[in-house]
Design a protein around this motif. Structure first.
Motif, PDB file in Angstrom:
ATOM      1  N   ALA A 146       0.807  -1.201  -0.104  1.00 37.40           N
ATOM      2  CA  ALA A 146      -0.003   0.110  -0.118  1.00 37.40           C
ATOM      3  C   ALA A 146       0.732   1.089   0.048  1.00 37.40           C
ATOM      4  O   ALA A 146       0.554   2.318  -0.531  1.00 37.40           O
ATOM      5  N   ALA A 147       2.026   1.181   0.793  1.00 38.20           N
ATOM      6  CA  ALA A 147       2.951   2.462   0.751  1.00 38.20           C
ATOM      7  C   ALA A 147       3.810   2.450  -0.410  1.00 38.20           C
ATOM      8  O   ALA A 147       4.328   3.458  -0.716  1.00 38.20           O
ATOM      9  N   GLY A 148       4.047   1.396  -1.226  1.00 38.17           N
ATOM     10  CA  GLY A 148       4.822   1.549  -2.462  1.00 38.17           C
ATOM     11  C   GLY A 148       6.256   1.454  -1.713  1.00 38.17           C
ATOM     12  O   GLY A 148       7.226   1.846  -2.696  1.00 38.17           O
ATOM     13  N   PHE A 149       6.308   0.880  -0.775  1.00 38.28           N
ATOM     14  CA  PHE A 149       7.954   0.889  -0.150  1.00 38.28           C
ATOM     15  C   PHE A 149       7.933  -0.150   0.565  1.00 38.28           C
ATOM     16  O   PHE A 149       7.111  -0.529   1.629  1.00 38.28           O
ATOM     17  N   GLY A 150       9.264  -0.805   0.857  1.00 40.26           N
ATOM     18  CA  GLY A 150       9.443  -1.643   1.966  1.00 40.26           C
ATOM     19  C   GLY A 150      10.785  -2.164   1.780  1.00 40.26           C
ATOM     20  O   GLY A 150      11.506  -2.224   0.836  1.00 40.26           O
ATOM     21  N   ARG A 151      11.675  -2.415   3.049  1.00 42.60           N
ATOM     22  CA  ARG A 151      12.820  -3.040   3.125  1.00 42.60           C
ATOM     23  C   ARG A 151      12.701  -4.215   4.140  1.00 42.60           C
ATOM     24  O   ARG A 151      12.216  -4.186   5.335  1.00 42.60           O
ATOM     25  N   ILE A 152      13.264  -5.364   3.445  1.00 47.84           N
ATOM     26  CA  ILE A 152      13.385  -6.662   4.379  1.00 47.84           C
ATOM     27  C   ILE A 152      14.659  -6.977   4.356  1.00 47.84           C
ATOM     28  O   ILE A 152      15.642  -7.214   3.284  1.00 47.84           O
ATOM     29  N   VAL A 153      15.346  -7.386   5.529  1.00 49.45           N
ATOM     30  CA  VAL A 153      16.709  -7.803   5.832  1.00 49.45           C
ATOM     31  C   VAL A 153      16.581  -9.077   6.515  1.00 49.45           C
ATOM     32  O   VAL A 153      16.046  -9.239   7.602  1.00 49.45           O
ATOM     33  N   ASN A 154      17.113 -10.249   5.773  1.00 50.67           N
ATOM     34  CA  ASN A 154      17.043 -11.529   6.711  1.00 50.67           C
ATOM     35  C   ASN A 154      18.315 -11.740   7.210  1.00 50.67           C
ATOM     36  O   ASN A 154      19.347 -11.690   6.337  1.00 50.67           O
ATOM     37  N   MET A 155      18.593 -12.250   8.140  1.00 53.56           N
ATOM     38  CA  MET A 155      19.516 -12.440   8.912  1.00 53.56           C
ATOM     39  C   MET A 155      20.017 -13.919   8.650  1.00 53.56           C
ATOM     40  O   MET A 155      19.785 -14.878   9.229  1.00 53.56           O
ATOM     41  N   SER A 156      21.085 -14.261   7.468  1.00 54.45           N
ATOM     42  CA  SER A 156      21.296 -15.534   7.258  1.00 54.45           C
ATOM     43  C   SER A 156      22.787 -15.930   8.056  1.00 54.45           C
ATOM     44  O   SER A 156      22.671 -15.372   9.152  1.00 54.45           O
ATOM     45  N   SER A 157      23.550 -16.455   7.538  1.00 50.61           N
ATOM     46  CA  SER A 157      24.803 -16.624   8.324  1.00 50.61           C
ATOM     47  C   SER A 157      25.827 -17.252   7.300  1.00 50.61           C
ATOM     48  O   SER A 157      25.555 -17.851   6.101  1.00 50.61           O
ATOM     49  N   ARG A 158      27.124 -17.159   7.579  1.00 54.69           N
ATOM     50  CA  ARG A 158      28.328 -17.729   6.696  1.00 54.69           C
ATOM     51  C   ARG A 158      28.101 -19.029   6.762  1.00 54.69           C
ATOM     52  O   ARG A 158      28.466 -20.138   5.913  1.00 54.69           O
ATOM     53  N   ALA A 159      27.456 -19.696   7.715  1.00 53.92           N
ATOM     54  CA  ALA A 159      27.182 -21.254   7.855  1.00 53.92           C
ATOM     55  C   ALA A 159      26.187 -21.901   6.596  1.00 53.92           C
ATOM     56  O   ALA A 159      26.521 -23.074   6.505  1.00 53.92           O
TER      57      ALA A 159
END
Length: 246
Positions: free
Chosen positions: A123-136
């Motif tokens: 609805a905002a036409g904007f979003g930021r998603i950050v997923n914390m993965s790992s070197r593993a």
């Protein structure tokens, strides 16, 4: 007669952070405050964090309840999927219960959070998603369940980038290497030979700090980072050089 004008308070953009009660999540929450955001934290232990939401994020129903509570204040257009569990074990001994826990907390929870916030982002036409993965995610001994879940998080990140970009939503992942948290120090005493071996394996000759990761989170949350999506940035002091694909 003099009159005074009242300037209404400007609401700060809100960021949902899972597992924001300690370690990398807590550092990310503090960086969000410093950057002018209002962090909304969901975690299992939150008594020390005013306004945080307590929940068992390994449970689907409790996660849904916490997300509904978080969204009562309106849409949230920034998300840090940080919560996770390691469950270390060798491949022959990794239990199905451990595997299910890792998949639920590290992977399913991220999907559930994204889906809950997505309508507001669209609805905002904007979003930021950050997923914390790992070197593993690249492979690490004693990490069958953990590595699989973190590699799955990278896969979801790439799909979300392809599907959600049209709405102004970016999705990126961070792959921390060894980061000095309370849990890391407990498992790796600073003077132990094994800990020194880890440090010597890092090109910059130190382990990372939660703030190192939080700095990367800050960049990925910024509205000016809209042309970067579907990427994995390893915050690992160079450990992935020669391991990760170019």
């Amino acid at each position: 007669m003099t009159s005074s004008t009242h300037t209404p308070a400007v609401s700060r953009p809100r960021v949902l952070i899972t597992g924001g009660g300690a370690g990398i999540g807590a550092a990310a929450a503090q960086r969000c405050r410093d950057d002018g955001y209002e962090p909304i934290i969901i975690d299992r232990v939150v008594e020390h964090i005013p306004g945080a939401i307590q929940a068992d994020l390994s449970d689907i129903q409790d996660t849904a309840r916490a997300l509904n509570e978080a969204l009562r204040g309106g849409p949230i257009t920034r998300l840090i999927n940080n919560v996770g569990v390691v469950v270390p074990n060798d491949a022959a001994s990794q239990t199905l219960a451990e595997f299910d826990l890792a998949m639920s907390l590290n992977l399913r929870c991220a999907l559930q959070c994204m889906q809950a916030l997505l309508p507001g982002m669209q609805a905002a036409g904007f979003g930021r998603i950050v997923n914390m993965s790992s070197r593993a995610a690249l492979g690490k001994d004693l990490r069958t369940a953990y590595a699989a879940s973190k590699a799955g998080l990278i896969g979801m990140t790439r799909v979300w980038a392809l599907e959600l970009g049209q709405y102004g939503i970016t999705a990126n992942a961070i792959g921390p290497g060894p980061i000095r948290t309370a849990l890391f120090d407990k498992a790796n005493p600073p003077d132990a030979p094994r800990t020194q071996k880890i440090i010597q394996s890092v090109p910059v000759k130190r382990v990372g700090t939660p703030e190192d990761v939080a700095h990367t989170v800050s960049y990925m949350l910024d509205e000016r980072s809209g042309f970067v999506t579907g990427q994995v940035l390893y915050v690992c002091g160079g450990m992935t050089v020669g391991v990760a694909s170019v």
